[in-house]
Motif scaffolding. Structure first.
Motif, PDB file in Angstrom:
ATOM      1  N   ARG A 383       0.828  -1.207   0.000  1.00 60.79           N
ATOM      2  CA  ARG A 383       0.000   0.000   0.000  1.00 60.79           C
ATOM      3  C   ARG A 383       0.867   1.263   0.000  1.00 60.79           C
ATOM      4  N   GLY A 384       1.843   1.305  -0.904  1.00 62.59           N
ATOM      5  CA  GLY A 384       2.656   2.496  -1.112  1.00 62.59           C
ATOM      6  C   GLY A 384       3.890   2.584  -0.245  1.00 62.59           C
ATOM      7  N   ARG A 385       4.128   1.587   0.617  1.00 63.35           N
ATOM      8  CA  ARG A 385       5.303   1.634   1.478  1.00 63.35           C
ATOM      9  C   ARG A 385       6.242   0.474   1.178  1.00 63.35           C
ATOM     10  N   LEU A 386       7.525   0.732   1.302  1.00 61.00           N
ATOM     11  CA  LEU A 386       8.544  -0.275   1.031  1.00 61.00           C
ATOM     12  C   LEU A 386       8.508  -1.329   2.128  1.00 61.00           C
ATOM     13  N   ALA A 387       8.338  -2.597   1.732  1.00 57.59           N
ATOM     14  CA  ALA A 387       8.164  -3.673   2.717  1.00 57.59           C
ATOM     15  C   ALA A 387       9.010  -4.871   2.324  1.00 57.59           C
ATOM     16  N   LEU A 388       9.023  -5.862   3.204  1.00 62.42           N
ATOM     17  CA  LEU A 388       9.803  -7.082   2.978  1.00 62.42           C
ATOM     18  C   LEU A 388       8.903  -8.187   2.439  1.00 62.42           C
ATOM     19  N   PRO A 389       9.415  -8.998   1.498  1.00 66.49           N
ATOM     20  CA  PRO A 389       8.591 -10.111   1.000  1.00 66.49           C
ATOM     21  C   PRO A 389       8.484 -11.236   2.020  1.00 66.49           C
ATOM     22  N   VAL A 390       9.547 -11.435   2.820  1.00 62.61           N
ATOM     23  CA  VAL A 390       9.566 -12.462   3.871  1.00 62.61           C
ATOM     24  C   VAL A 390      10.331 -11.911   5.058  1.00 62.61           C
ATOM     25  N   ASP A 391      10.066 -12.494   6.237  1.00 66.75           N
ATOM     26  CA  ASP A 391      10.677 -11.968   7.451  1.00 66.75           C
ATOM     27  C   ASP A 391      12.189 -12.110   7.480  1.00 66.75           C
ATOM     28  N   ASP A 392      12.744 -13.144   6.818  1.00 65.78           N
ATOM     29  CA  ASP A 392      14.192 -13.359   6.883  1.00 65.78           C
ATOM     30  C   ASP A 392      14.929 -12.738   5.694  1.00 65.78           C
ATOM     31  N   ARG A 396      19.085 -13.154   4.807  1.00 67.28           N
ATOM     32  CA  ARG A 396      19.649 -13.782   3.611  1.00 67.28           C
ATOM     33  C   ARG A 396      20.767 -12.933   3.003  1.00 67.28           C
ATOM     34  N   ASP A 397      20.635 -11.605   3.105  1.00 68.36           N
ATOM     35  CA  ASP A 397      21.667 -10.699   2.600  1.00 68.36           C
ATOM     36  C   ASP A 397      21.639  -9.416   3.438  1.00 68.36           C
ATOM     37  N   PRO A 398      22.500  -9.323   4.460  1.00 66.53           N
ATOM     38  CA  PRO A 398      22.466  -8.155   5.358  1.00 66.53           C
ATOM     39  C   PRO A 398      22.721  -6.814   4.660  1.00 66.53           C
ATOM     40  N   VAL A 399      23.308  -6.824   3.474  1.00 67.75           N
ATOM     41  CA  VAL A 399      23.508  -5.558   2.756  1.00 67.75           C
ATOM     42  C   VAL A 399      22.164  -4.906   2.442  1.00 67.75           C
ATOM     43  N   ARG A 400      21.117  -5.713   2.403  1.00 68.85           N
ATOM     44  CA  ARG A 400      19.781  -5.159   2.163  1.00 68.85           C
ATOM     45  C   ARG A 400      19.348  -4.198   3.273  1.00 68.85           C
ATOM     46  N   LEU A 401      19.971  -4.308   4.457  1.00 69.35           N
ATOM     47  CA  LEU A 401      19.673  -3.360   5.535  1.00 69.35           C
ATOM     48  C   LEU A 401      20.033  -1.926   5.137  1.00 69.35           C
ATOM     49  N   LEU A 402      21.000  -1.788   4.243  1.00 75.08           N
ATOM     50  CA  LEU A 402      21.344  -0.478   3.701  1.00 75.08           C
ATOM     51  C   LEU A 402      20.556  -0.181   2.431  1.00 75.08           C
ATOM     52  N   GLU A 403      20.316  -1.230   1.663  1.00 75.11           N
ATOM     53  CA  GLU A 403      19.632  -1.051   0.382  1.00 75.11           C
ATOM     54  C   GLU A 403      18.205  -0.535   0.566  1.00 75.11           C
ATOM     55  N   ILE A 404      17.527  -0.952   1.618  1.00 70.20           N
ATOM     56  CA  ILE A 404      16.133  -0.519   1.808  1.00 70.20           C
ATOM     57  C   ILE A 404      16.064   0.998   1.983  1.00 70.20           C
ATOM     58  N   PHE A 405      17.071   1.572   2.654  1.00 66.92           N
ATOM     59  CA  PHE A 405      17.078   3.018   2.855  1.00 66.92           C
ATOM     60  C   PHE A 405      17.482   3.741   1.563  1.00 66.92           C
ATOM     61  N   ARG A 410      15.770   6.971  -3.074  1.00 68.51           N
ATOM     62  CA  ARG A 410      15.747   7.111  -4.532  1.00 68.51           C
ATOM     63  C   ARG A 410      14.331   7.341  -5.057  1.00 68.51           C
ATOM     64  N   TYR A 411      13.350   6.634  -4.466  1.00 74.94           N
ATOM     65  CA  TYR A 411      11.973   6.706  -4.986  1.00 74.94           C
ATOM     66  C   TYR A 411      11.042   7.542  -4.104  1.00 74.94           C
ATOM     67  N   GLY A 412      11.562   8.143  -3.063  1.00 78.06           N
ATOM     68  CA  GLY A 412      10.719   8.955  -2.197  1.00 78.06           C
ATOM     69  C   GLY A 412       9.645   8.162  -1.489  1.00 78.06           C
ATOM     70  N   LEU A 413      10.008   6.969  -1.007  1.00 81.65           N
ATOM     71  CA  LEU A 413       9.046   6.074  -0.378  1.00 81.65           C
ATOM     72  C   LEU A 413       9.158   6.106   1.141  1.00 81.65           C
ATOM     73  N   GLU A 414       8.052   5.855   1.815  1.00 82.96           N
ATOM     74  CA  GLU A 414       8.091   5.531   3.235  1.00 82.96           C
ATOM     75  C   GLU A 414       8.495   4.069   3.383  1.00 82.96           C
ATOM     76  N   ILE A 415       9.049   3.731   4.537  1.00 83.14           N
ATOM     77  CA  ILE A 415       9.370   2.337   4.835  1.00 83.14           C
ATOM     78  C   ILE A 415       8.291   1.795   5.764  1.00 83.14           C
ATOM     79  N   HIS A 416       7.792   0.632   5.444  1.00 84.37           N
ATOM     80  CA  HIS A 416       6.731   0.031   6.253  1.00 84.37           C
ATOM     81  C   HIS A 416       7.248  -0.173   7.687  1.00 84.37           C
ATOM     82  N   PRO A 417       6.467   0.212   8.703  1.00 85.95           N
ATOM     83  CA  PRO A 417       6.919   0.046  10.079  1.00 85.95           C
ATOM     84  C   PRO A 417       7.330  -1.386  10.434  1.00 85.95           C
ATOM     85  N   GLN A 418       6.677  -2.372   9.820  1.00 85.86           N
ATOM     86  CA  GLN A 418       7.081  -3.753  10.091  1.00 85.86           C
ATOM     87  C   GLN A 418       8.485  -4.021   9.543  1.00 85.86           C
ATOM     88  N   ALA A 419       8.799  -3.414   8.405  1.00 85.89           N
ATOM     89  CA  ALA A 419      10.150  -3.540   7.863  1.00 85.89           C
ATOM     90  C   ALA A 419      11.155  -2.806   8.738  1.00 85.89           C
TER      91      ALA A 419
END
Length: 918
Positions: A383-392, A396-405, A410-419
């Motif tokens: 619903r318009g917020r950047l989220a994770l497809p699965v909890d882990d 699987r790739d800790p670099v994604r902890l930086l990539e999500i931000f 880049r796209y002006g998105l909010e990050i889902h609070p669960q993420a």
């Protein structure tokens, strides 16, 4: 009685209601005189109240972090006092043996008292509920009980309503509705309470959850805005501030209104908190309640602002110890801000759970901007917020902890609070191996140097704990405060704000305030150099050494890892090492003295460094807090930049002394507006040193001032200067010893703060002194009445019509709570900083009489002051004087220098009238 207080040990040690009830019956039996009965009851209950409070405070000192126990114990104590007063009123003062259906009453606790959480001096919020309109008996009972509670010194917030009136008021008023959400039965008619509670649920709560949530969140946002909209202000409000108790209360109110839970743990069953988040809630609430209880106790009143003067004492009461590089109070406040951050984390995830429960299918209950980015690299949109497809996904790739931000930026998105919650949980996956991965460093640098909104995304990254894990040295300053009155924010918040200001300047959003810095940012050789320098400039604070030196060494290690070249790394390290150089030179030294410019340029060495240093200095000062930046600082920095840039570009000043004087005279003549003969006659009265020292507009104002003075023995004029953000005060007077300290005293008595002063002597022996003066709020004196008061005060001081020092010291400190700090005075005498003058720098605790006393000490030392430069950093004042002896030579004899230092140290340290005889 509910089980709310079952966890309290030895409750009768706090108050023994059974014993007190028996004693109240004895009082009733001893006399039938209503007045005597009331006085005896109040005396007995006051004694019990004082003893109970003393017991609670003893327990708090034994367990200084047990905030919930102290808050619950206080509510328990007040419960028993209310019950005893109610029983005595209904049984002995106004007994009614045969009550009608309308002569029933129930006493309820609402708000924080209803929740069972009270600090020592919290309001006692109670409600009296009757079945119908009040009868004369219920009115008498309510009035008598309130008088008893008031006589006990309690601050009672009360209401008296029928059940119908209560329901109507709750529907109409959000504050009343919120207070009743936490209503709790104290005493009286239990059946009536149950009836009122059932109607509240059915008629106020049912079907109105969405409206209540929206109203409470809007109320919270308005409160945050009112309180400064940052949880990292160094004097936070424990109750109302962002990250404070009220934010936790809001979550509970919302959960209670929606799911009708009675306690916070029930929010887990309702799906609004996880077990881990419940523990986080409990730890934060316990700590904040403890701080608030200590604060009330020390203040002796209801006080919720954690000001500097209380911070040190509470740190001591809560048994914080000093550590290398960090005082006990700084460690205490760092833990406070970490808990405030924890409250912010909880709020985000709580609202995410709420969103899931209350949103309609495919939409969001809480609005957001909707974007449709291209590549998401495995991340998904919820619903318009950047989220994770699965909890882990992060595991699987800790670099994604930086990539999500980076994607969010880049796209002006909010990050889902669960993420965000998962990122906080998985941030520990970032270790040395991850930090060495080039892709991870590229992603971090992309966010840091983003042309969009790096401040917001870096703040998200910081709140998730990813920032501090990826740059561990930054993690050490997260939530770290600086215990002084100059810095308004914690180190991490200050740094992130500075990066945001840098971005604003680069994007031309602050062109009016910073035209030079804006132009510089368009032509830098390396953008990332300045962004990394801003990131690292304060990163070594709290390590027990010079943070500039330590930070420069740290930059040599961090920059290559981030991917900076050897040249960029060297430049960043130099900038961090010297990030205070430009402000110290501009604000503490005489920029008209060419040696100042040469010494500064010799350290800077290159035009690119100069440009970078100016921008770093500007954002560093502005990010300190509101009101710190002003036009005077902008002018000084610009003047230093222009002079140093000329030297670095040409290797010398473009014009020699005579040429500069001639050029200034030409410019002043164009501004002066009178005939050439008048101009030349006035110009001849001023020595060459004057023409070098003063800028064109000041010289023009001085010439007009001299012309207006005519043959008068004293002439004072004041002209507001909006460019400098100050008022130019000009004094033309017969030169005599002590003139400077008397003028300074008069200006201070008029409420003025001197930020700069130049003292000149005309060729015909008159003193021409120029002072730049601001009001206590850092603004020019602009109104006619202010200027008249200023000039009259200087006249009185020069005529010796009043004793200066007693009046000066009677004035309040320029900044409230400055007495919480101690600045050890120091004096530095430097004969190398100027070719013509001895430069004397005095560091001392700021106070109204300081400049006057220092100037008097110089007068006693038989020293001539040529210019004075005043800088204040919160509670610390740095006053610099350019001086000579009475015949114009430097003060270089060892005995003379020691005598000067001793006299100035005594003046800087003194608060007594012995320091000044006038």
């Amino acid at each position: 009685m509910s089980d709310l207080f079952d966890h309290l040990d030895h409750r009768r040690a706090i108050i023994d209601r059974r014993a007190l009830s028996g004693r109240l019956d004895e009082i009733a039996a001893e006399t039938s005189d209503t007045g005597k009965r009331r006085r005896a009851v109040v005396a007995l209950l006051r004694e019990a109240l004082d003893a109970g409070r003393a017991e609670i405070e003893r327990r708090l000192l034994d367990h200084p972090s047990a905030g919930r126990l102290a808050a619950n114990a206080t509510a328990f104590l007040i419960d028993q006092i209310v019950r005893l007063s109610h029983d005595f009123t209904t049984h002995h003062l106004y007994p009614a043996s045969n009550r009608t259906a309308g002569e029933r009453i129930t006493v309820i606790a609402v708000g924080g008292y209803g929740r069972g959480e009270m600090a020592p001096h919290s309001d006692v919020d109670i409600g009296f509920v009757t079945p119908f309109k009040q009868t004369s008996w219920t009115e008498q009972v309510i009035e008598a009980q309130l008088y008893t509670l008031w006589d006990l010194g309690l601050k009672v917030g009360h209401s008296s309503r029928s059940v119908d009136e209560m329901i109507r008021a709750a529907k109409d008023d959000l504050t009343i509705r919120t207070a009743l959400v936490e209503a709790r039965f104290i005493w009286g008619d239990r059946a009536l309470y149950d009836q009122a509670a059932a109607r509240f649920d059915a008629e106020v709560v049912a079907g109105n959850a969405r409206a209540f949530v929206a109203e409470k969140l809007a109320e919270r946002d308005e409160r945050h805005k009112r309180m400064g909209d940052s949880r990292y202000v160094v004097e936070p409000n424990v109750k109302e501030g962002k990250g404070g108790l009220r934010d936790l209360h809001t979550l509970f109110w919302i959960g209670k209104f929606i799911h009708r839970v009675r306690t916070v743990p029930e929010l887990v069953d309702a799906g609004l908190l996880t077990t881990r988040e419940l523990r986080q809630f409990a730890r934060a609430e316990n700590f904040l309640l403890a701080v608030r209880c200590h604060l009330h106790t020390l203040a002796g009143r209801a006080e919720d602002r954690l000001t500097f003067d209380f911070q040190r004492e509470i740190a001591q009461r809560m048994q914080f110890a000093e550590r290398p590089g960090k005082s006990a109070v700084e460690r205490f406040m760092q833990l406070y801000f970490l808990h405030a951050k924890s409250v912010g984390d909880l709020t985000g995830t709580f609202l995410a759970h709420l969103d899931e429960q209350m949103a309609k299918r495919g939409r969001r209950f809480l609005p957001t901007l909707r974007r449709r980015p291209g590549k998401l690299n495995g991340f998904v949109l919820d619903r318009g917020r950047l989220a994770l497809p699965v909890d882990d996904f992060f595991q699987r790739d800790p670099v994604r902890l930086l990539e999500i931000f980076a994607l969010a930026d880049r796209y002006g998105l909010e990050i889902h609070p669960q993420a965000m919650r998962q990122a906080r949980h998985d941030a520990k996956l970032i270790d040395g191996r991850i930090r060495r991965i080039a892709r991870a460093n590229d992603l971090f640098l992309d966010v840091l140097t983003s042309p969009r909104d790096p401040e917001t995304v870096l703040r998200w990254m910081n709140e998730a704990g990813v920032f501090g894990r990826f740059v561990p040295d930054f993690g050490r300053v997260v939530a770290q405060m600086q215990f002084d009155m100059y810095h308004h924010y914690t180190v991490d918040e200050h740094t992130i704000r500075a990066i945001g200001l840098l971005s604003d300047i680069e994007q031309s959003r602050l062109t009016d305030d910073h035209p030079l810095s804006t132009a510089i940012m368009r032509n830098l050789h390396s953008r990332r150099t300045i962004y990394v320098a801003v990131l690292l400039h304060d990163i070594a604070k709290g390590r027990g050494g010079d943070h500039s030196v330590l930070g420069a060494e740290l930059a040599l290690r961090v920059c290559p890892r981030l991917g900076l070249s050897e040249a960029e790394t060297e430049t960043v390290s130099w900038l961090v090492r010297h990030h205070l150089l430009m402000s110290a030179t501009a604000f503490k030294r005489d920029l008209a003295d060419f040696k100042t410019i040469l010494d500064f340029a010799q350290i800077v060495q290159s035009a690119e460094r100069l440009r970078l240093l100016l921008v770093l200095t500007v954002v560093d000062i502005r990010a300190v807090g509101p009101g710190v930046w002003n036009g005077w600082k902008r002018q000084l920095l610009t003047e230093l930049f222009d002079a140093a840039e000329e030297v670095l570009r040409l290797g010398h000043k473009q014009k020699g002394r005579e040429a500069r004087i001639a050029s200034k005279k030409e410019a002043v003549a164009a501004q002066f507006g009178f005939g050439d003969a008048v101009f030349q006659a006035l110009a001849k009265r001023l020595p060459e040193s004057y023409w070098i020292a003063e800028p064109v507009e000041v010289i023009a104002a001085n010439l007009l001032h001299i012309r207006q003075a005519g043959d008068a023995p004293l002439h004072i004029a004041a002209v507001p200067d909006d460019d400098r953000g100050a008022t130019l005060v000009m004094v033309l007077a017969a030169d005599h010893p002590g003139l400077f300290y008397r003028i300074a005293g008069g200006i201070h008595l008029a409420g003025g703060n001197i930020i700069d002063a130049r003292i000149h002597t005309t060729r015909d022996g008159l003193a021409l002194d120029n002072f730049l003066v601001q009001d206590p709020l850092g603004r020019p004196f602009a109104e006619a009445g202010q200027i008249q008061r200023l000039t009259r005060a200087i006249e009185d001081a020069l005529a010796n019509r009043q004793k200066l020092l007693p009046k000066l010291e009677a004035r309040a400190l320029p900044r409230a709570r400055a007495e919480a700090f101690r600045v050890a005075p120091s004096v530095f005498v430097d004969n190398n900083a100027s070719n013509r003058f001895t430069v004397v720098e005095v560091n001392a605790q700021d106070r109204p009489a300081l400049l006057n006393q220092l100037a008097y000490a110089l007068f006693q030392s038989k020293v001539t002051v040529h210019s004075a430069h005043v800088a204040t950093y919160g509670e610390r004042a740095v006053d610099t004087f350019y001086v000579t002896d009475l015949i114009g030579d430097k003060i270089d004899g060892a005995v003379r220098v020691r005598g000067l230092e001793k006299r100035l140290l005594e003046a800087a340290a003194s608060r007594s009238e012995d320091a000044v005889a006038a």
